[in-house]
Design an enzyme around this catalytic site. Structure first.
Site, mmCIF file in Angstrom:
data_model
loop_
_atom_site.group_PDB
_atom_site.id
_atom_site.type_symbol
_atom_site.label_atom_id
_atom_site.label_comp_id
_atom_site.label_asym_id
_atom_site.label_seq_id
_atom_site.Cartn_x
_atom_site.Cartn_y
_atom_site.Cartn_z
ATOM 1 N N MET A 28 0.843 -1.201 0.000
ATOM 2 C CA MET A 28 0.000 0.000 0.000
ATOM 3 C C MET A 28 0.879 1.253 0.000
ATOM 4 O O MET A 28 0.395 2.356 0.282
ATOM 5 C CB MET A 28 -0.936 -0.009 1.202
ATOM 6 C CG MET A 28 -1.931 -1.176 1.141
ATOM 7 S SD MET A 28 -3.481 -0.845 1.986
ATOM 8 C CE MET A 28 -2.916 -0.534 3.648
ATOM 9 N N LEU A 31 6.751 3.161 1.416
ATOM 10 C CA LEU A 31 7.630 2.008 1.578
ATOM 11 C C LEU A 31 8.728 2.249 2.616
ATOM 12 O O LEU A 31 9.274 3.343 2.718
ATOM 13 C CB LEU A 31 8.262 1.634 0.230
ATOM 14 C CG LEU A 31 7.281 1.313 -0.900
ATOM 15 C CD1 LEU A 31 8.050 0.879 -2.146
ATOM 16 C CD2 LEU A 31 6.281 0.235 -0.489
ATOM 17 N N GLY A 34 10.970 -2.796 5.645
ATOM 18 C CA GLY A 34 10.243 -4.065 5.615
ATOM 19 C C GLY A 34 9.832 -4.412 4.194
ATOM 20 O O GLY A 34 10.050 -5.532 3.709
ATOM 21 N N HIS A 35 9.259 -3.412 3.503
ATOM 22 C CA HIS A 35 8.915 -3.621 2.089
ATOM 23 C C HIS A 35 10.181 -3.908 1.284
ATOM 24 O O HIS A 35 10.176 -4.765 0.389
ATOM 25 C CB HIS A 35 8.239 -2.373 1.514
ATOM 26 C CG HIS A 35 6.962 -1.972 2.178
ATOM 27 N ND1 HIS A 35 6.846 -0.835 2.933
ATOM 28 C CD2 HIS A 35 5.732 -2.550 2.195
ATOM 29 C CE1 HIS A 35 5.607 -0.716 3.376
ATOM 30 N NE2 HIS A 35 4.902 -1.749 2.946
ATOM 31 N N GLN A 59 -10.231 -2.709 1.780
ATOM 32 C CA GLN A 59 -9.768 -3.415 2.974
ATOM 33 C C GLN A 59 -9.785 -2.522 4.213
ATOM 34 O O GLN A 59 -9.286 -2.908 5.267
ATOM 35 C CB GLN A 59 -8.391 -4.035 2.750
ATOM 36 C CG GLN A 59 -7.244 -3.071 2.594
ATOM 37 C CD GLN A 59 -5.969 -3.785 2.168
ATOM 38 O OE1 GLN A 59 -5.845 -4.258 1.041
ATOM 39 N NE2 GLN A 59 -5.023 -3.915 3.090
ATOM 40 N N GLU A 146 5.614 -11.589 6.925
ATOM 41 C CA GLU A 146 5.073 -12.276 8.111
ATOM 42 C C GLU A 146 4.496 -11.274 9.102
ATOM 43 O O GLU A 146 3.744 -11.653 9.990
ATOM 44 C CB GLU A 146 6.175 -13.105 8.773
ATOM 45 C CG GLU A 146 6.593 -14.320 7.952
ATOM 46 C CD GLU A 146 7.631 -15.173 8.657
ATOM 47 O OE1 GLU A 146 8.137 -14.739 9.723
ATOM 48 O OE2 GLU A 146 7.944 -16.260 8.148
ATOM 49 N N ASP A 148 2.179 -9.337 8.702
ATOM 50 C CA ASP A 148 0.727 -9.518 8.621
ATOM 51 C C ASP A 148 0.465 -11.019 8.529
ATOM 52 O O ASP A 148 0.137 -11.546 7.465
ATOM 53 C CB ASP A 148 0.184 -8.759 7.410
ATOM 54 C CG ASP A 148 0.453 -7.274 7.518
ATOM 55 O OD1 ASP A 148 -0.314 -6.583 8.189
ATOM 56 O OD2 ASP A 148 1.473 -6.801 6.953
ATOM 57 N N LEU A 182 8.530 -2.627 11.785
ATOM 58 C CA LEU A 182 8.347 -1.497 10.875
ATOM 59 C C LEU A 182 6.957 -1.564 10.263
ATOM 60 O O LEU A 182 6.454 -2.643 9.951
ATOM 61 C CB LEU A 182 9.399 -1.530 9.766
ATOM 62 C CG LEU A 182 10.853 -1.400 10.198
ATOM 63 C CD1 LEU A 182 11.748 -1.206 8.970
ATOM 64 C CD2 LEU A 182 11.065 -0.250 11.175
HETATM 65 P P1 AMP Z 1 1.513 -2.875 3.477
HETATM 66 O O1 AMP Z 1 2.058 -1.827 2.554
HETATM 67 O O2 AMP Z 1 1.561 -2.483 4.910
HETATM 68 O O3 AMP Z 1 0.185 -3.405 3.020
HETATM 69 O O4 AMP Z 1 2.525 -4.087 3.354
HETATM 70 C C1 AMP Z 1 2.863 -4.651 2.124
HETATM 71 C C2 AMP Z 1 3.604 -5.946 2.353
HETATM 72 O O5 AMP Z 1 4.782 -5.671 3.111
HETATM 73 C C3 AMP Z 1 2.790 -6.956 3.162
HETATM 74 O O6 AMP Z 1 3.018 -8.251 2.657
HETATM 75 C C4 AMP Z 1 3.337 -6.784 4.548
HETATM 76 O O7 AMP Z 1 3.208 -7.930 5.343
HETATM 77 C C5 AMP Z 1 4.795 -6.488 4.254
HETATM 78 N N1 AMP Z 1 5.403 -5.788 5.391
HETATM 79 C C6 AMP Z 1 4.957 -4.674 6.003
HETATM 80 N N2 AMP Z 1 5.750 -4.353 7.049
HETATM 81 C C7 AMP Z 1 6.715 -5.306 7.106
HETATM 82 C C8 AMP Z 1 7.838 -5.552 7.965
HETATM 83 N N3 AMP Z 1 8.116 -4.762 9.008
HETATM 84 N N4 AMP Z 1 8.605 -6.630 7.713
HETATM 85 C C9 AMP Z 1 8.323 -7.459 6.678
HETATM 86 N N5 AMP Z 1 7.289 -7.282 5.834
HETATM 87 C C10 AMP Z 1 6.488 -6.223 6.043
#
Ligand code: AMP
Length: 290
Positions: A28, A31, A34-35, A59, A146, A148, A182
């Site tokens: 989303m 970035l 983690g991303h 969502q 992981e 999420d 993160l």
């Molecule tokens: P989001 O932009 O928050 O929807 O996350 C996009 C992807 O990045 C999802 O698969 C999340 O699980 C993953 N993600 C978000 N934060 C982290 C993190 N701290 N460590 C690993 N993956 C992450």
């Protein structure tokens, strides 16, 4: 290199017309490292790496943070490029959900408690958008964090149930030095508030420690975590639970590596989630005493 920005499904199809293994990292946006870990892992295994940046309205619940969710495409291009992305798919909401859009994907069971119960409809929105992205990009591999944990379980279930020809890769959670996972939503918090939010990680470690010390009773394990959360009056726990790979809480925990400790809580008006394996070879020892 700065990734090329694509906004339509036709552009994606044209850009991916050539040979080579395609990897997709759905996000989303806003970035962070983690991303970047997901993108780097895709880069290492794929010929073409596509990052999608789409704040998916479906969502978010009605009283959630869709309106204020952080967005910064320049930052996303810089982070995605540095981590090795080739293409960044950034569709409009009307591209993903044009007039007359009528289809929702519902995964039963594993999309229920705890997170699906706390956020009704959330996982319908997630599974719908993820299936759409998989159909648009048609990657060989798709990368999910992981962080999420339940989302990862829902996506794996959907891919298996619907025979989606993709390999789902789960990537371990990236944390700040403090132990805080993160998250784009951490940007809602001041640095001091982010320090306070480490209490969530401490609660998870307390549960791991109790299990390592021999506790097998789920209620007592949960209690060990809740006691840590209760020490900070700012924490409004949503849930803290220990679940098996099907997201079921059992009376006693098994010695199964898939057993997971999940927490969700509000602090300073922001909803945060985190999780750890119950059985960890290396438990976090940094930070203050749990
Ligand atoms: P989001 O932009 O928050 O929807 O996350 C996009 C992807 O990045 C999802 O698969 C999340 O699980 C993953 N993600 C978000 N934060 C982290 C993190 N701290 N460590 C690993 N993956 C992450």
């Amino acid at each position: 290199m700065t990734p090329r920005v694509l906004t339509t499904t036709e552009e994606v199809r044209e850009a991916l017309a050539g040979p080579g293994r395609v990897g997709l990292v759905p996000t989303m946006g806003y970035l962070h490292d983690g991303h970047a870990a997901l993108i780097r892992q895709a880069r290492a295994a794929c010929d073409v790496v596509v990052v999608s940046v789409f704040v998916n309205p479906r969502q978010f619940g009605v009283n959630e943070d869709l309106g204020r969710y952080p967005r910064d495409l320049d930052r996303d291009l810089a982070v995605a490029g540095a981590a090795g992305a080739d293409l960044l798919f950034h569709p409009e909401v009307t591209t993903m959900y044009p007039d007359g859009y009528a289809t929702t994907v519902t995964v039963s069971g594993v999309s229920g408690p705890p997170e699906g119960h706390a956020r009704p409809g959330h996982f319908d929105g997630v599974s719908t958008v993820v299936l759409k992205l998989l159909n648009i990009v048609q990657p060989e591999r798709a990368y999910f964090g992981e962080k999420d944990w339940q989302q990862l379980a829902v996506v794996r279930r959907m891919v298996r149930d619907l025979n989606v020809p993709v390999r789902v890769v789960g990537v371990p959670t990236v944390r700040a030095a403090s132990g805080l996972a993160l998250s784009s939503r951490n940007s809602y918090l001041t640095p001091e508030q982010q320090e306070r939010a480490v209490v969530l990680s401490r609660a998870l470690w307390a549960v791991q420690e109790a299990a390592a010390a021999g506790e097998r009773d789920t209620a007592r394990l949960v209690q060990a975590g809740l006691e840590v959360l209760a020490r900070d009056p700012e924490v409004r726990p949503d849930y803290l639970t220990v679940v098996d790979s099907d997201m079921r809480e059992r009376e006693r925990v098994e010695n199964d590596p898939m057993t997971r400790v999940l927490v969700a809580a509000r602090m300073f008006g922001v909803r945060l989630i985190d999780n750890v394996p119950l059985w960890a070879e290396e438990r976090w020892t940094g930070g203050e005493d749990a």
